[in-house]
Structures are given as C-alpha cells and as structure tokens.
Design a protein around this motif. Structure first.
Motif, short mmCIF file in Angstrom:
data_model
loop_
_atom_site.label_atom_id
_atom_site.label_comp_id
_atom_site.label_asym_id
_atom_site.label_seq_id
_atom_site.Cartn_x
_atom_site.Cartn_y
_atom_site.Cartn_z
N GLY A 149 -34.55 -37.34 4.98
CA GLY A 149 -33.68 -37.18 5.32
C GLY A 149 -33.91 -35.23 5.14
N GLU A 150 -32.26 -35.04 6.06
CA GLU A 150 -32.40 -33.40 5.84
C GLU A 150 -31.95 -32.54 4.68
OE1 GLU A 150 -30.34 -32.40 10.13
OE2 GLU A 150 -29.85 -34.09 9.11
N CYS A 179 -28.71 -33.43 2.11
CA CYS A 179 -28.00 -35.20 2.35
C CYS A 179 -27.83 -35.73 0.74
CB CYS A 179 -28.62 -35.95 3.42
SG CYS A 179 -30.42 -36.55 2.49
N LYS A 211 -30.42 -36.62 -1.51
CA LYS A 211 -31.27 -37.29 -1.64
C LYS A 211 -31.71 -36.76 -3.02
CE LYS A 211 -34.28 -35.25 0.90
NZ LYS A 211 -33.61 -34.22 1.42
N HIS A 218 -38.76 -34.84 2.53
CA HIS A 218 -38.15 -34.52 3.88
C HIS A 218 -39.26 -34.76 5.21
CE1 HIS A 218 -39.60 -30.44 3.30
NE2 HIS A 218 -39.56 -30.47 4.35
N TYR A 226 -28.15 -39.85 5.04
CA TYR A 226 -27.69 -38.35 6.03
C TYR A 226 -25.91 -39.17 5.13
CZ TYR A 226 -25.74 -36.42 9.79
OH TYR A 226 -24.64 -35.55 10.30
N LEU A 227 -25.55 -37.36 4.85
CA LEU A 227 -24.82 -37.37 3.97
C LEU A 227 -24.53 -38.54 3.20
CD1 LEU A 227 -22.88 -34.49 5.59
CD2 LEU A 227 -21.51 -36.24 6.29
N TYR A 283 -30.23 -41.34 14.09
CA TYR A 283 -30.26 -40.70 13.86
C TYR A 283 -31.59 -41.18 12.82
CZ TYR A 283 -30.85 -37.46 8.97
OH TYR A 283 -31.55 -36.40 8.46
N PRO A 294 -25.75 -30.51 11.24
CA PRO A 294 -25.22 -32.17 9.97
C PRO A 294 -23.45 -31.45 9.18
CG PRO A 294 -26.84 -31.65 8.81
CD PRO A 294 -26.70 -30.44 10.16
N PRO A 330 -20.06 -31.76 4.64
CA PRO A 330 -19.63 -32.61 3.66
C PRO A 330 -18.06 -32.99 3.01
CG PRO A 330 -21.74 -31.37 2.83
CD PRO A 330 -21.02 -30.61 3.92
N ARG A 341 -15.89 -34.55 6.39
CA ARG A 341 -16.16 -36.08 6.34
C ARG A 341 -15.69 -36.17 8.09
NH1 ARG A 341 -20.38 -38.60 3.23
NH2 ARG A 341 -20.30 -40.21 4.93
#
Ligand code: SF4
Length: 330
Positions: free
Chosen positions: A48-49, A52, A54, A213, A229-230, A250, A273, A276, A279
């Motif tokens: 993921g970006e 996000c 991770k 990533h 994602y998010l 995505y 994105p 956060p 949202r």
C-alpha cells in the motif's frame, strides 16, 4: 489445512495529533479494525502507499505498539502484555528487520557484538560457544565471519542489512516482520537481499510478514498478498490473483503502476489519499475511485470472499453487489 502462527482480530490504532499550538487535537486512525492471519511457514506481503498503516500494523504484531482495540494471538495463545516477562520471552520467537539498517544498528558496537546480543539476552548457548554461533549466523546471512569485527559504518548498505538479518535470526525466531527491508538500499543490491530473505524464509520455515510498497518485491517473496488502503485491507489473496488480476480498483491502480509491464494500461488515481483524521464516509477510496457511485459514498464495503474465486475483496462492485453502470445511473 493451513495452521495460523499469528491471528489478529479487529486491530485498531489511533493517534491524537495537534496541527498547531492552539488547535484542538484530532484523532487519526492509522489502522482500522484490521484482521490478519499469518500462516505458519508462509509469507504474507502487505502493500500500500506510504501512510496506509502497514508499518503500524507490523509494530502492533510485534507488541512494539499497543492496539487501541482488537486482539492478537500467537501460536494459539493471547499475546501477553507488552513489556511483561512473558512477552519478553516470546519476543525471542518474533523479530523485525527494519528499513534503515544503519539506524537499526548501534554504531558503537561491532557487528559481532550486536549479533551476539540476542544470544546473551535470551540465554542461548554458552559464553564459550558464542563466537561460533555468531560466525554461523553471519555466514547464514551472507557475510564472512571476520566481518563481525567491523563497525556498522565500515560495511556497505547491503552488508549492514545482512548484519541486521543475522541479528534477527540469532534468537531462532518463528516470525519475522520485514518492514520495507530493501527500500533504503541501492537498486543493485536489492535483488541480493531479496534472494537472501526468500531463501532464508524457505530454509528455516519462517513465517514472514513482508511490508513494502514495492509490488515486484512482494510478488517475489509472498505466498499471499494483502493490499492496504487507509488502515484497512481492501484485497487479499494469492499473488497470482492479486498482482496479476486485481479485483479492487485501488489494487488495479497499484498494479498498473508497476514499471516495465507490457500491454498494461496505467490507471492514474485522482488526488492524494484522504486525510486519515477526516475519513470519507462509506468506502474510504470513493473520492479517488473511477467506479465510485452513490452507494459507495454511503456504505462501507466489507472484506469478504468474492464469489467465484474466493479471494477477499472489500468493494461493492468487485463483489458483484452493484454494477458500475447501475451506480452511475442511481
Ligand atoms: Fe470504488 Fe465503490 Fe469499490 Fe469503493 S466500493 S472501491 S468506491 S467501486
């Protein structure tokens, strides 16, 4: 039947942040009710970006961060409270390989001293046999035993990451969390470190959470892939399915951006994105999704097996619940 080494349910991590001295704190949800299932002796790639969630997930798995909600079970037992004696002894069975090997190593100690540290901490072997154990660990990680006498700054980036791996393996872990382990390395040595990780995982039967990533790296090492994602997993399944024929819009955009692919149309996502701390309602991806429609703005899609191929997807369209054309017309 697959045996889980680690199972996480509903993992949630929130941070309180202030934008300025006089502003009120806002709550940022970095990880949002995430379920994780790490199969024994297998590698789960988490992609993921950046931002996000991770790395936060990886740190919670190891007890380096405490979840605000959710639970983690390791080898069938609830994870003990971080910092407790039980947790410290469990830590020998779970280790981490960090993104920045220079930051992960102590510049004042030799590589050999640092590889020996976990042996001392966890009472592995005797003082007399430690030099042999350290030499074997260095060799296992592709270093020469005499390089144990060097300091971190006397090694190349790739050699430092090998030293970090040697230290991580010293306590005989069952679970290895690798957080962007090649992103700080020169491209020329990334492949060598990837090969080493793949070979080490297979030879020792390690369970690995590989966070990156870099989708090509994830494809190389993973038995399963989860796309984040998010703060949520939006697609999970075998690499051949997720990275060759992604179902979530995505994941499709991420895969289309892998360089050097033939006959793949690049999907360019609109915008960044979302924040956060703020949202979007419904599916968090809807402001950037080319298929988004009214339903997506209202209902959070659930991560569940997709009819037909069994992979897990959190998308109303990919699940066949709603067609894109129906949404646009609605
Ligand atoms: Fe796009 Fe809707 Fe699927 Fe979310 S649920 S990924 S907005 S189509």
């Amino acid at each position: 039947m697959t045996v889980p080494l680690l199972v996480a349910r509903g993992l949630t991590r929130r941070y309180s942040m202030k934008r300025g001295m006089f502003s009120n704190p806002t709550t940022v949800t970095a990880v949002d009710g995430l379920d994780l299932f790490l199969e024994q002796g297998r590698t789960l790639g988490l992609v993921g970006e950046s931002g996000c969630g991770k790395s936060t997930t990886g740190r919670m798995v190891l007890g380096m961060e405490t979840p605000d909600a959710g639970s983690i079970a390791f080898a069938g037992k609830p994870m003990p409270r971080p910092g407790s004696a039980e947790w410290r002894s469990l830590r020998a069975r779970m280790q981490m390989v960090f993104q920045d090997p220079l930051g992960a190593l102590d510049r004042r100690l030799t590589i050999g001293q640092q590889v020996a540290e976990p042996l001392v901490i966890h009472g592995i072997g005797t003082r007399a046999d430690r030099p042999d154990r350290v030499a074997a660990l260095l060799t296992q990680a592709g270093l020469r035993p005499d390089q144990g006498a060097r300091y971190p700054h006397e090694l190349s980036g790739g050699q430092r990451q090998r030293a970090v791996l040697a230290r991580a393996l010293a306590s005989g872990p069952e679970l290895l969390v690798c957080d962007e382990p090649i992103s700080a390395l020169d491209v020329s040595i990334q492949a060598q470190v990837m090969n080493l990780l793949t070979e080490t995982q297979a030879r020792l039967g390690l369970t690995m959470l590989f966070i990156s990533h870099d989708l090509r790296a994830v494809r190389q090492v993973s038995h399963r892939v989860a796309v984040m994602y998010l703060g949520k997993i939006v697609e999970e399944g075998p690499p051949d399915a997720v990275l060759h024929d992604p179902a979530h819009p995505y994941a499709q955009a991420l895969v289309s951006a892998i360089p050097g692919q033939k006959n793949v149309r690049r999907i360019r996502l609109q915008g960044d994105p979302p924040n956060p701390a703020d949202r979007p309602r419904g599916c968090a991806f809807h402001p950037r999704c080319p298929l988004a429609g009214p339903v997506c703005r209202q209902l959070v899609p659930e991560l569940k097996p997709r009819p037909g191929d069994g992979r897990m997807v959190a998308c109303h369209v990919a699940q066949g619940e709603i067609s894109p054309s129906f949404q646009r017309a609605a």
